[in-house]
Design an enzyme around this catalytic site. Sequence first.
Site, mmCIF file in Angstrom:
data_model
loop_
_atom_site.group_PDB
_atom_site.id
_atom_site.type_symbol
_atom_site.label_atom_id
_atom_site.label_comp_id
_atom_site.label_asym_id
_atom_site.label_seq_id
_atom_site.Cartn_x
_atom_site.Cartn_y
_atom_site.Cartn_z
ATOM 1 N N ASN A 107 3.816 -1.498 18.461
ATOM 2 C CA ASN A 107 3.680 -1.011 17.095
ATOM 3 C C ASN A 107 4.899 -0.160 16.747
ATOM 4 O O ASN A 107 5.363 0.635 17.568
ATOM 5 C CB ASN A 107 2.407 -0.175 16.965
ATOM 6 C CG ASN A 107 2.075 0.224 15.534
ATOM 7 O OD1 ASN A 107 1.376 1.201 15.318
ATOM 8 N ND2 ASN A 107 2.549 -0.509 14.544
ATOM 9 N N GLU A 132 -3.272 9.568 6.036
ATOM 10 C CA GLU A 132 -2.183 8.594 6.134
ATOM 11 C C GLU A 132 -2.426 7.542 5.054
ATOM 12 O O GLU A 132 -3.541 7.029 4.937
ATOM 13 C CB GLU A 132 -2.188 7.939 7.522
ATOM 14 C CG GLU A 132 -1.064 6.940 7.749
ATOM 15 C CD GLU A 132 -1.147 6.299 9.129
ATOM 16 O OE1 GLU A 132 -0.107 5.984 9.710
ATOM 17 O OE2 GLU A 132 -2.291 6.101 9.638
ATOM 18 N N GLU A 184 6.571 -2.113 8.823
ATOM 19 C CA GLU A 184 5.755 -1.896 10.022
ATOM 20 C C GLU A 184 5.493 -3.232 10.704
ATOM 21 O O GLU A 184 5.315 -4.255 10.040
ATOM 22 C CB GLU A 184 4.440 -1.207 9.673
ATOM 23 C CG GLU A 184 3.577 -0.910 10.899
ATOM 24 C CD GLU A 184 2.556 0.196 10.674
ATOM 25 O OE1 GLU A 184 1.811 0.500 11.616
ATOM 26 O OE2 GLU A 184 2.518 0.763 9.557
ATOM 27 N N TYR A 244 -1.038 4.046 2.513
ATOM 28 C CA TYR A 244 -0.197 2.862 2.360
ATOM 29 C C TYR A 244 -0.418 2.235 0.986
ATOM 30 O O TYR A 244 -1.571 2.054 0.571
ATOM 31 C CB TYR A 244 -0.564 1.785 3.382
ATOM 32 C CG TYR A 244 -0.284 2.066 4.829
ATOM 33 C CD1 TYR A 244 0.838 1.541 5.459
ATOM 34 C CD2 TYR A 244 -1.190 2.804 5.600
ATOM 35 C CE1 TYR A 244 1.071 1.751 6.804
ATOM 36 C CE2 TYR A 244 -0.965 3.025 6.941
ATOM 37 C CZ TYR A 244 0.176 2.494 7.545
ATOM 38 O OH TYR A 244 0.406 2.702 8.884
ATOM 39 N N TYR A 246 4.677 4.286 2.313
ATOM 40 C CA TYR A 246 3.913 4.869 3.412
ATOM 41 C C TYR A 246 4.135 6.376 3.438
ATOM 42 O O TYR A 246 5.267 6.843 3.260
ATOM 43 C CB TYR A 246 4.385 4.240 4.716
ATOM 44 C CG TYR A 246 3.870 4.883 5.981
ATOM 45 C CD1 TYR A 246 2.543 4.744 6.353
ATOM 46 C CD2 TYR A 246 4.720 5.610 6.821
ATOM 47 C CE1 TYR A 246 2.070 5.311 7.522
ATOM 48 C CE2 TYR A 246 4.261 6.178 7.991
ATOM 49 C CZ TYR A 246 2.931 6.029 8.333
ATOM 50 O OH TYR A 246 2.460 6.596 9.489
#
Length: 225
Positions: free
Chosen positions: A77, A120, A212, A122, A111
């Site tokens: 990741n 968090e 990502e 997105y 992001y």
Amino acid sequence: MLGSTLVLALSAVAGVFASPLELIQRNEEHAEKRGIQPGQGNHNGWFYSYWTDGRGYIDYNNNAGGSYSVSWQNVGNFVGGKGWNPGSATRNVTYSGQWNAINQNSYVALYGWTRNPLIEYYVVESWGTYNPSSGSQRLGTVYSDGSTYDIYRTQRVNQPSIDGTSTFYQFWSVRQQKRVGGTINVKAHFDAWESSGLRLGTNHNYQILATEGYGSSGYASITVY
């Protein structure tokens, strides 16, 4: 690992094994080709953030102005990009670029993070083989910048965050008509999230136009304006 194996194989063919010093030097040369080290900072007037779990090959580079490029192979990741710190609830984010990961588990997104509470978030502009909000309940939609976005909330338990290992919510807007390039009306998404019961924190941390990848390979070159 790959660099050492390749050096030994070539040396064996030549009938001469490389010395330990040669192996170190060649490994350092290989590492330099992997771009910058993971971290955060400022480059050409822009904030950048680049994080990886350390698995796979990643070559992330900050380029002129608001540009960056990244290529990756068989990663665990990673997420990286350029933008601002702190983020803003009223910014219009304009960007352009290329993203070659359509058949991979990857996405291009605005992001960012907030604190108080830790969130968090997105705004996903394009995604490949896996919709990152899969398995979660859709809480609503917002129409902005030529497309409908689906709104979701997910939770991460004891996962990496800007405050170390933590448990926190993720807020999502996932674009139905995928694109790589255009303008994102940040306020439209933040307002829609609040209308759906999703309240961001009062303290904005960074906000980047990110690429990502998860368990995938690909390439992206993005410019933020």
